[in-house]
Design an enzyme around this catalytic site. Structure first.
Site, short mmCIF file in Angstrom:
data_model
loop_
_atom_site.label_atom_id
_atom_site.label_comp_id
_atom_site.label_asym_id
_atom_site.label_seq_id
_atom_site.Cartn_x
_atom_site.Cartn_y
_atom_site.Cartn_z
N HIS A 78 0.83 -1.22 0.00
CA HIS A 78 0.00 0.00 0.00
C HIS A 78 0.86 1.26 0.00
O HIS A 78 0.55 2.23 -0.70
CB HIS A 78 -0.97 0.01 1.19
CG HIS A 78 -1.92 -1.16 1.17
ND1 HIS A 78 -2.68 -1.50 2.25
CD2 HIS A 78 -2.22 -2.05 0.19
CE1 HIS A 78 -3.43 -2.57 1.93
NE2 HIS A 78 -3.15 -2.92 0.69
N HIS A 241 -9.38 -1.75 -5.05
CA HIS A 241 -8.29 -2.12 -4.15
C HIS A 241 -7.31 -3.08 -4.83
O HIS A 241 -6.11 -3.02 -4.59
CB HIS A 241 -8.79 -2.73 -2.83
CG HIS A 241 -7.65 -2.93 -1.88
ND1 HIS A 241 -7.11 -1.89 -1.15
CD2 HIS A 241 -6.87 -4.01 -1.62
CE1 HIS A 241 -6.07 -2.33 -0.46
NE2 HIS A 241 -5.90 -3.62 -0.72
N ASP A 245 -3.37 -2.50 -5.06
CA ASP A 245 -2.36 -3.52 -4.74
C ASP A 245 -1.42 -3.76 -5.91
O ASP A 245 -0.20 -3.85 -5.74
CB ASP A 245 -3.05 -4.86 -4.41
CG ASP A 245 -3.50 -4.96 -2.97
OD1 ASP A 245 -3.07 -4.16 -2.12
OD2 ASP A 245 -4.32 -5.87 -2.68
N HIS A 268 -0.75 -10.84 -5.28
CA HIS A 268 0.65 -10.47 -5.02
C HIS A 268 1.63 -11.44 -5.67
O HIS A 268 2.63 -11.03 -6.26
CB HIS A 268 0.91 -10.42 -3.51
CG HIS A 268 -0.01 -9.50 -2.78
ND1 HIS A 268 -0.15 -8.16 -3.11
CD2 HIS A 268 -0.88 -9.72 -1.76
CE1 HIS A 268 -1.05 -7.61 -2.30
NE2 HIS A 268 -1.50 -8.54 -1.48
ZN ZN Z 1 -4.03 -4.52 -0.33
#
Ligand code: ZN
Length: 307
Positions: A78, A241, A245, A268
């Protein structure tokens, strides 16, 4: 010349780590040109610097973790996203524990901190990674399919699609595209919070994760509804969001990208895999700078826009 950027002055924040629940202090400090973004574990007997890079990412379960030797920093995405959104090249991030504070679960607090400290132009050209041909990573099939892709684009845009079989998420937009040239990161993306489901939260807590997580730093849903009293910040907060990310994960490559990123159910791990796939193909990118700001993509020459 399109110049590198750092902070005008230092700024501080205190919070708790999302997963560790640990109290942590963060000090963001200006850095010389070509420093990049460097996390410094100042709580260790001998402070350890961890410069961001695709290779420094050593764990992508639940969050992006960077490490060097035995020193780690969890949940960097973030803060990295705010740096990408505001176009910050050089920064020291002094941290007193192994996880970046979650603050309100979005990057809005980081944007506010960085903008309050002010952004300084530096006497060095800003260097970009320009993608020259498509690079893609893909996993699974059918309902397990996920993929992420970088393609040539004179600018930076991200198109993300999620596919959650949940009545709340389903009723909101599951796809969004954000173009840094025409949109405003602070307005359109930064306020989107982390989200989770109560049943996962219970499971995560049982295994010692999400100890700092709750209604003041995440959108939490049970099987039917959003439990936060104030509801959502954007109608399509979930997919936004995921873009937040992705911007953070991708900025771990160390330089801003000139590319079109698109992804379906990426996260991720896959975002980092995409960076490594790009770097493994030296003919798929080049590093460029702009002597003439007018040659830079629209939106890149202007200082980051305020709210
Ligand atoms: Zn996040």
């Amino acid at each position: 010349m399109l110049q590198q950027r750092t902070l005008k002055t230092l700024t501080r924040a205190v919070g708790v780590g999302l997963h560790s629940g640990q109290r942590v202090e963060l000090t963001l400090r200006p850095a010389q040109p070509d420093t990049g973004i460097v996390f410094r574990r100042v709580d260790l007997p001998v402070p350890v610097d961890i410069p961001v890079s695709a290779q420094a990412v050593t764990d992508t379960r639940m969050a992006s973790t960077i490490s060097r030797g035995g020193a780690k920093v969890h949940t960097v995405e973030h803060l990295m996203s705010a740096c990408a959104g505001l176009g910050l090249d050089n920064l020291y991030v002094d941290i007193t524990a192994e996880e970046v504070p979650i603050l309100d679960g979005s990057s809005a607090s980081f944007v506010f901190l960085l903008q309050s400290a002010g952004i300084e132009l530096q006497q060095a050209p800003r260097r970009f990674i320009r993608v020259l041909r498509p690079v893609e990573v893909r996993e699974g099939e059918g309902e397990n399919l996920k993929w992420a892709r970088l393609a040539p684009y004179h600018g930076y845009k991200l198109a993300f699609e999620i596919d959650f079989d949940h009545r709340v998420v389903d009723s909101t937009g599951q796809r969004f595209e954000f173009d840094l040239s025409t949109g405003s990161y602070a307005r359109d993306i930064a306020r989107a919070r982390t989200f989770g489901f109560t049943k996962d939260l219970e499971m995560m807590r049982a295994s010692g994760l999400a100890l700092g997580g709750g209604l003041d730093n995440a959108v939490v849903m049970d099987d039917y509804r959003v439990l936060n009293a104030d509801g959502l910040r954007y109608d399509d907060e979930f997919v936004k969001h995921k873009i937040l990310d992705a911007m953070g994960d991708l900025y771990l490559v160390g330089k801003p990208l000139l590319a079109a990123y698109s992804a379906f159910r990426s996260g991720h791990a896959m975002n980092n895999k995409l960076l490594r796939a790009l770097l493994a193909q030296p003919d798929a990118f080049e590093v460029v700078s702009f002597d003439d700001e007018k040659q830079a993509p629209a939106g890149f020459a202007r200082p980051a826009r305020a709210w």
